[in-house]
Design an enzyme around this catalytic site. Sequence first.
Site, PDB file in Angstrom:
ATOM      1  N   GLY A  61       0.828  -1.212   0.000  1.00 45.35           N
ATOM      2  CA  GLY A  61       0.000   0.000   0.000  1.00 45.35           C
ATOM      3  C   GLY A  61       0.854   1.250   0.000  1.00 45.35           C
ATOM      4  N   ALA A  62       0.573   2.164  -0.922  1.00 44.25           N
ATOM      5  CA  ALA A  62       1.347   3.406  -0.974  1.00 44.25           C
ATOM      6  C   ALA A  62       0.711   4.392  -1.939  1.00 44.25           C
ATOM      7  CB  ALA A  62       2.781   3.126  -1.435  1.00 44.25           C
ATOM      8  N   SER A  64       2.007   5.805  -4.724  1.00 42.37           N
ATOM      9  CA  SER A  64       3.228   5.285  -5.352  1.00 42.37           C
ATOM     10  C   SER A  64       3.698   6.061  -6.580  1.00 42.37           C
ATOM     11  CB  SER A  64       3.013   3.815  -5.747  1.00 42.37           C
ATOM     12  OG  SER A  64       1.979   3.729  -6.708  1.00 42.37           O
ATOM     13  N   THR A 107      11.903   0.425  -2.638  1.00 39.33           N
ATOM     14  CA  THR A 107      11.916   0.875  -4.029  1.00 39.33           C
ATOM     15  C   THR A 107      13.290   1.344  -4.470  1.00 39.33           C
ATOM     16  OG1 THR A 107      11.145   2.707  -5.438  1.00 39.33           O
ATOM     17  CG2 THR A 107      11.104   3.087  -3.089  1.00 39.33           C
ATOM     18  N   GLU A 109      13.730   3.926  -5.990  1.00 35.85           N
ATOM     19  CA  GLU A 109      13.739   5.382  -5.816  1.00 35.85           C
ATOM     20  C   GLU A 109      14.505   5.798  -4.548  1.00 35.85           C
ATOM     21  OE1 GLU A 109      12.562   7.998  -7.670  1.00 35.85           O
ATOM     22  OE2 GLU A 109      12.005   6.672  -9.317  1.00 35.85           O
ATOM     23  N   TYR A 131       8.228  10.939  -2.235  1.00 34.00           N
ATOM     24  CA  TYR A 131       7.965   9.491  -2.268  1.00 34.00           C
ATOM     25  C   TYR A 131       9.193   8.720  -1.786  1.00 34.00           C
ATOM     26  CZ  TYR A 131       7.493   4.780  -4.239  1.00 34.00           C
ATOM     27  OH  TYR A 131       7.466   3.422  -4.405  1.00 34.00           O
ATOM     28  N   LYS A 135       9.555   6.522   1.679  1.00 29.08           N
ATOM     29  CA  LYS A 135       9.937   5.106   1.589  1.00 29.08           C
ATOM     30  C   LYS A 135      11.238   4.828   2.344  1.00 29.08           C
ATOM     31  CE  LYS A 135       6.910   2.778  -1.013  1.00 29.08           C
ATOM     32  NZ  LYS A 135       6.358   1.450  -0.652  1.00 29.08           N
ATOM     33  N   HIS A 161       8.796  -2.284 -11.930  1.00 30.34           N
ATOM     34  CA  HIS A 161       8.144  -3.504 -12.431  1.00 30.34           C
ATOM     35  C   HIS A 161       6.813  -3.121 -13.060  1.00 30.34           C
ATOM     36  CE1 HIS A 161       7.905  -2.928  -8.096  1.00 30.34           C
ATOM     37  NE2 HIS A 161       6.684  -3.431  -8.098  1.00 30.34           N
ATOM     38  N   ARG A 166      -0.458  -1.893 -14.903  1.00 32.59           N
ATOM     39  CA  ARG A 166       0.188  -0.680 -14.398  1.00 32.59           C
ATOM     40  C   ARG A 166      -0.800   0.490 -14.472  1.00 32.59           C
ATOM     41  NH1 ARG A 166       3.902   1.457 -11.010  1.00 32.59           N
ATOM     42  NH2 ARG A 166       5.966   1.341 -11.977  1.00 32.59           N
TER      43      ARG A 166
END
Length: 324
Positions: A61-62, A64, A107, A109, A131, A135, A161, A166
């Site tokens: 859950g995010a 994202s 992630t 990121e 973000y 994270k 991914h 998506r």
Amino acid sequence: QVHGIVRRSSSFNTGRIEHLYKNPQAHIEGNMKLHYGDLTDSTCLVKIINEVKPSEIYNLGAQSHVKISFDLAEYTADVDGVGTLRLLDAIKTCGLINSVKFYQASTSELFGKVQEIPQKETTPFYPRSPYGAAKLYAYWIVVNFREAYNLFAVNGILFNHESPRRGANFVTRKISRSVAKIHLGQLDCFSLGNLDAKRDWGHARDYVEAMWLMLQTDEPEDFVIATGEVHSVREFVEKSFKHIGKTIVWEGKNENEVGRCKETGKIHVTVNHKYYRPTEVDFLQGDSTKARQKLNWKPRVTFDELVREMVDADVELMRNNPNA
């Protein structure tokens, strides 16, 4: 048996998991059971975890979307950062520290402005967005719970991914959707941001298997999951058009650059500065040697296959519903 948390919404927001219902038409659940809840609401998390008593928890859950995190910075911090803490605290409150295995969706990121190439588990983090920063908190609070309470908790540092599921405003899906519409004559042109951003793109199907494998090990460890291959947004565009029989030729520079169809002379791609991020992540390339050795994991879907699968799926979707 799988239990999921779904946010309350005025409209159905279960489009990507429709096929998992026992009866999709009537939204009747089978082995998948959904509970209303939210990562900003610790009470509901305790209630759900206490009722379900899961053996494995995957925190996927995010908020994202990296670009949107600049506009929704506080919300992103609340859901992606503190939301992870709320889940971990709920596990503790429910007395499940010794019985549950916890997966955190970390992630690439986190690496942001990369400190080394390629990036692996020991590469220093340098997030470049709200973000990424949120994270980063989640990553370290997972490590802290693992070390403080001996919780089986792991971070999967997954690089990009993708799949036909998506979200529509992510660049890969935006490209595949737009190319499908152009192919069917429903659209002439679409706009993108930084064409030269380079990413390590894999297929979500392969990466979810890696997530599961991380929770089947004896000792909790963090893993980088990546293909090790790098491709630019520009290349994703070219391959997508090639699949529908069009060759894209680039003309101009920077914001004035356009992608023209060699066969017809039509401009299909333009650049719009509104899609640029305030701080850009230019280059991500993962080194998943540890996962290959310890989990016996390797990606199966190639970049070309991924692009083809996404374009084919969107051609089918737009053919059946041009407004999708």
